[in-house]
Design a protein around this motif. Structure first.
Motif, PDB file in Angstrom:
ATOM      1  N   LEU A  27       0.920  -1.068   0.120  1.00 37.89           N
ATOM      2  CA  LEU A  27      -0.207  -0.088  -0.017  1.00 37.89           C
ATOM      3  C   LEU A  27       0.860   1.238   0.008  1.00 37.89           C
ATOM      4  CD1 LEU A  27      -2.749  -1.004   2.619  1.00 37.89           C
ATOM      5  CD2 LEU A  27      -2.964  -0.997   0.342  1.00 37.89           C
ATOM      6  N   ASP A  28       1.903   1.100   0.646  1.00 39.74           N
ATOM      7  CA  ASP A  28       3.071   2.419   0.426  1.00 39.74           C
ATOM      8  C   ASP A  28       3.840   2.514  -0.602  1.00 39.74           C
ATOM      9  OD1 ASP A  28       2.057   2.885   3.097  1.00 39.74           O
ATOM     10  OD2 ASP A  28       4.141   2.575   3.994  1.00 39.74           O
ATOM     11  N   LEU A  29       3.609   1.441  -1.519  1.00 39.86           N
ATOM     12  CA  LEU A  29       4.789   1.239  -2.616  1.00 39.86           C
ATOM     13  C   LEU A  29       4.064   1.515  -3.824  1.00 39.86           C
ATOM     14  CD1 LEU A  29       6.955  -1.635  -1.486  1.00 39.86           C
ATOM     15  CD2 LEU A  29       7.730   0.801  -1.257  1.00 39.86           C
ATOM     16  N   VAL A  30       2.886   0.851  -3.948  1.00 40.49           N
ATOM     17  CA  VAL A  30       2.381   0.756  -5.419  1.00 40.49           C
ATOM     18  C   VAL A  30       1.229   1.865  -5.556  1.00 40.49           C
ATOM     19  CG1 VAL A  30       1.015  -0.655  -7.171  1.00 40.49           C
ATOM     20  CG2 VAL A  30       2.948  -1.639  -5.731  1.00 40.49           C
ATOM     21  N   VAL A  31       1.268   2.627  -6.357  1.00 46.64           N
ATOM     22  CA  VAL A  31       0.204   3.736  -6.367  1.00 46.64           C
ATOM     23  C   VAL A  31      -0.873   3.297  -7.667  1.00 46.64           C
ATOM     24  CG1 VAL A  31      -0.373   6.221  -7.144  1.00 46.64           C
ATOM     25  CG2 VAL A  31       1.622   5.455  -5.775  1.00 46.64           C
ATOM     26  N   PRO A  32      -1.921   3.027  -7.553  1.00 50.91           N
ATOM     27  CA  PRO A  32      -2.710   2.555  -8.742  1.00 50.91           C
ATOM     28  C   PRO A  32      -2.889   3.491  -9.749  1.00 50.91           C
ATOM     29  CG  PRO A  32      -3.649   1.784  -6.383  1.00 50.91           C
ATOM     30  CD  PRO A  32      -2.452   2.725  -6.353  1.00 50.91           C
ATOM     31  N   GLY A  33      -2.768   3.025 -11.074  1.00 50.39           N
ATOM     32  CA  GLY A  33      -3.046   4.083 -11.996  1.00 50.39           C
ATOM     33  C   GLY A  33      -1.691   4.839 -12.357  1.00 50.39           C
ATOM     34  N   ARG A  34      -0.780   4.480 -11.513  1.00 50.61           N
ATOM     35  CA  ARG A  34       0.669   5.424 -11.862  1.00 50.61           C
ATOM     36  C   ARG A  34       1.816   4.396 -12.095  1.00 50.61           C
ATOM     37  NH1 ARG A  34       2.879  10.048 -12.231  1.00 50.61           N
ATOM     38  NH2 ARG A  34       4.973  10.343 -11.079  1.00 50.61           N
ATOM     39  N   THR A  35       1.960   3.374 -10.728  1.00 49.79           N
ATOM     40  CA  THR A  35       3.219   2.484 -11.033  1.00 49.79           C
ATOM     41  C   THR A  35       2.766   1.121 -11.102  1.00 49.79           C
ATOM     42  OG1 THR A  35       3.186   2.262  -8.660  1.00 49.79           O
ATOM     43  CG2 THR A  35       4.410   4.138  -9.485  1.00 49.79           C
ATOM     44  N   GLY A  36       1.506   0.891 -11.086  1.00 52.38           N
ATOM     45  CA  GLY A  36       0.933  -0.766 -11.115  1.00 52.38           C
ATOM     46  C   GLY A  36      -0.685  -0.740 -10.692  1.00 52.38           C
ATOM     47  N   SER A  37      -0.943  -1.825 -10.018  1.00 47.83           N
ATOM     48  CA  SER A  37      -2.229  -2.236  -9.960  1.00 47.83           C
ATOM     49  C   SER A  37      -2.175  -2.866  -8.375  1.00 47.83           C
ATOM     50  CB  SER A  37      -2.947  -2.904 -10.794  1.00 47.83           C
ATOM     51  OG  SER A  37      -2.943  -2.427 -11.875  1.00 47.83           O
ATOM     52  N   LEU A  38      -3.209  -2.535  -7.479  1.00 45.60           N
ATOM     53  CA  LEU A  38      -3.456  -3.205  -6.217  1.00 45.60           C
ATOM     54  C   LEU A  38      -4.643  -4.065  -6.476  1.00 45.60           C
ATOM     55  CD1 LEU A  38      -2.431  -0.468  -3.677  1.00 45.60           C
ATOM     56  CD2 LEU A  38      -1.074  -2.637  -4.215  1.00 45.60           C
ATOM     57  N   VAL A  39      -4.619  -5.245  -6.093  1.00 45.98           N
ATOM     58  CA  VAL A  39      -5.923  -6.290  -6.208  1.00 45.98           C
ATOM     59  C   VAL A  39      -6.183  -6.536  -4.912  1.00 45.98           C
ATOM     60  CG1 VAL A  39      -5.148  -6.695  -8.539  1.00 45.98           C
ATOM     61  CG2 VAL A  39      -4.300  -8.191  -6.888  1.00 45.98           C
ATOM     62  N   PRO A  40      -7.378  -7.050  -4.795  1.00 44.85           N
ATOM     63  CA  PRO A  40      -7.934  -7.741  -3.415  1.00 44.85           C
ATOM     64  C   PRO A  40      -7.156  -8.971  -2.970  1.00 44.85           C
ATOM     65  CG  PRO A  40      -9.745  -7.401  -4.702  1.00 44.85           C
ATOM     66  CD  PRO A  40      -8.636  -6.956  -5.995  1.00 44.85           C
ATOM     67  N   PRO A  41      -6.645  -9.243  -1.797  1.00 43.36           N
ATOM     68  CA  PRO A  41      -5.752 -10.289  -1.404  1.00 43.36           C
ATOM     69  C   PRO A  41      -6.493 -11.641  -1.699  1.00 43.36           C
ATOM     70  CG  PRO A  41      -5.627  -8.394   0.342  1.00 43.36           C
ATOM     71  CD  PRO A  41      -6.888  -8.207  -0.803  1.00 43.36           C
ATOM     72  N   GLY A  42      -5.809 -12.546  -2.394  1.00 50.37           N
ATOM     73  CA  GLY A  42      -6.327 -13.956  -2.623  1.00 50.37           C
ATOM     74  C   GLY A  42      -7.289 -13.930  -3.776  1.00 50.37           C
ATOM     75  N   ASP A  43      -7.449 -12.906  -4.509  1.00 51.01           N
ATOM     76  CA  ASP A  43      -8.357 -13.106  -5.619  1.00 51.01           C
ATOM     77  C   ASP A  43      -7.614 -13.166  -6.912  1.00 51.01           C
ATOM     78  OD1 ASP A  43     -10.321 -12.405  -7.669  1.00 51.01           O
ATOM     79  OD2 ASP A  43     -11.065 -10.734  -6.505  1.00 51.01           O
ATOM     80  N   ALA A  44      -7.703 -14.359  -7.298  1.00 47.47           N
ATOM     81  CA  ALA A  44      -7.073 -15.066  -8.520  1.00 47.47           C
ATOM     82  C   ALA A  44      -7.317 -14.559  -9.607  1.00 47.47           C
ATOM     83  CB  ALA A  44      -6.972 -16.478  -8.644  1.00 47.47           C
ATOM     84  N   ASP A  45      -8.801 -14.237  -9.898  1.00 45.84           N
ATOM     85  CA  ASP A  45      -9.448 -13.592 -10.960  1.00 45.84           C
ATOM     86  C   ASP A  45      -9.037 -11.946 -11.023  1.00 45.84           C
ATOM     87  OD1 ASP A  45     -10.727 -15.702 -11.756  1.00 45.84           O
ATOM     88  OD2 ASP A  45     -12.429 -15.289 -10.695  1.00 45.84           O
TER      89      ASP A  45
END
Length: 388
Positions: free
Chosen positions: A315-333
């Motif tokens: 959460l401190d490292l990845v900025v969604p829409g700028r450096t990558g994507s954050l997804v719900p934990p454990g959600d393979a889809d």
């Protein structure tokens, strides 16, 4: 300043605690201080006296030698995960604190050996800084058959005795404070931006890993149950995608079946690891228990976009829409969909990668080392004021 670093892990172990302890020792030596490392032995027979550890045994891929003496104490393999060793009771630790004339004790991820280091320092009235780095609750539940409540009771007891606890992320700070740990401050991790850099992207390596020109999606880290690397199975099924897994651990045999078509490369370190990072198109981390997640920083330094769980350190490292994507934990889809969105857009991958590199440019170990010395100075000044 004479500092004793008591760590639950040290090279040749390859993990975040080990790497951070080594970097801490290097930063202290570079600034003219005098550290001693105390760590579990990596073999059944412990070293009986401090030794300077060579690059071949201490640094898992770095070229320079370990910067200070290292005292190994007897240890046993952790049940279910023999690559991790747990220190046994020994009088060597207390004797080493006295012999080194320590001004301060730095406890790296204290739980077993670190708890003994804390007690020995308290008896000698030596100031202590405890670094929280591992989700011990998750480990206790997974490997030791303990409940999280019991693990947190232990964590709280150890860290409450420290003059200061340093946590690597805002999520870790909040977790510690929610469990009643006092005197918590933020101290993030550094990254070697000279070693991990986009210029190491290797077309020949890419052809070897993906001879059909597939998109390379990589995971780097321990292969252990708490990492949930099996979530990459749906990424493996994507057309035109090749999954590469770098690391070792008890889950490796099962993952060879769970990840059809993936290339499992085992443990890689040093410049070889840096080339692998830079040669990826997307980096994916799957574990939900990260207090920081150093491999995310290394991927960002390598100019690679990141997909990671929206929990803990990322959460401190990845900025969604700028450096990558954050997804719900454990959600393979969700993991698969985030990778597929990046696979379809080379321009977006390039933009995320460039932004990630820029974001970590100032997070060097030198900068982090200065922050650590600031924490040491504050702890020592407080002790002096109280004594007066």
């Amino acid at each position: 300043m004479r500092v004793v670093i008591v760590t639950e892990s040290f090279p040749p172990d390859v993990n975040g605690v080990s790497h951070c302890a080594l970097q801490t020792a290097r930063q202290l030596v570079a600034r003219g201080h005098d550290p001693l490392v105390i760590a579990p032995a990596t073999a059944p027979t412990a070293v009986s006296a401090p030794t300077t550890v060579s690059a071949t045994t201490a640094d898992a891929g770095h070229d320079d030698v370990a910067p200070c003496p290292v005292l190994r104490v007897p240890s046993l393999p952790l049940p279910g995960y023999p690559q991790v060793r747990v220190a046994l009771p020994t009088r060597r630790l207390a004797a080493a604190l006295t012999a080194h004339r320590a001004d301060l004790v730095h406890l790296a991820s204290p739980f077993v050996l670190g708890a003994r280091g804390m007690a020995a320092a308290a008896r000698r009235r030596i100031p202590t800084v405890a670094v929280y780095q591992t989700d011990i609750g998750g480990y206790a539940r997974t490997y030791m058959g303990l409940g999280e409540t019991a693990a947190w009771r232990r964590i709280r007891a150890v860290h409450a005795a420290a003059d200061r606890t340093l946590a690597p992320s805002t999520a870790a700070v909040a977790d510690l404070e929610a469990h009643g740990v006092p005197r918590v401050r933020l101290w993030p991790r550094g990254v070697d931006t000279d070693r991990f850099r986009p210029g190491l992207r290797d077309p020949q390596l890419r052809r070897a890993l993906a001879p059909g020109g597939e998109l390379l999606v990589g995971y780097v880290g321990r292969l252990a149950p708490e990492k949930h690397v099996e979530l990459l199975s749906r990424v493996c099924a994507l057309d035109g995608v090749r999954v590469v897994v770098v690391g070792d651990g008890p889950s490796a045999p099962a993952l060879r079946t769970a990840l059809p078509g993936a290339r499992l490369l085992g443990c890689r370190t040093g410049d070889e690891l840096a080339r692998l990072f830079a040669s990826l198109d997307v980096f994916v981390h799957t574990g939900p228990l990260e207090t920081f997640c150093q491999t995310v920083q290394e991927a960002m330094a390598s100019g690679v976009p990141v997909v990671a769980p929206a929990l803990g350190g990322p959460l401190d490292l990845v900025v969604p829409g700028r450096t990558g994507s954050l997804v719900p934990p454990g959600d393979a889809d969700a993991l698969r969909d985030a990778v597929w969105a990046l696979a379809a857009d080379p321009g977006l991958r390039a933009a995320y990668g460039a932004a990630g590199r820029a974001a970590v440019a100032g997070r060097t170990w030198d900068a982090v080392g200065e922050q650590l010395l600031g924490h040491y100075d504050e702890v020592l000044a407080h002790r002096t004021a109280v004594a007066a």
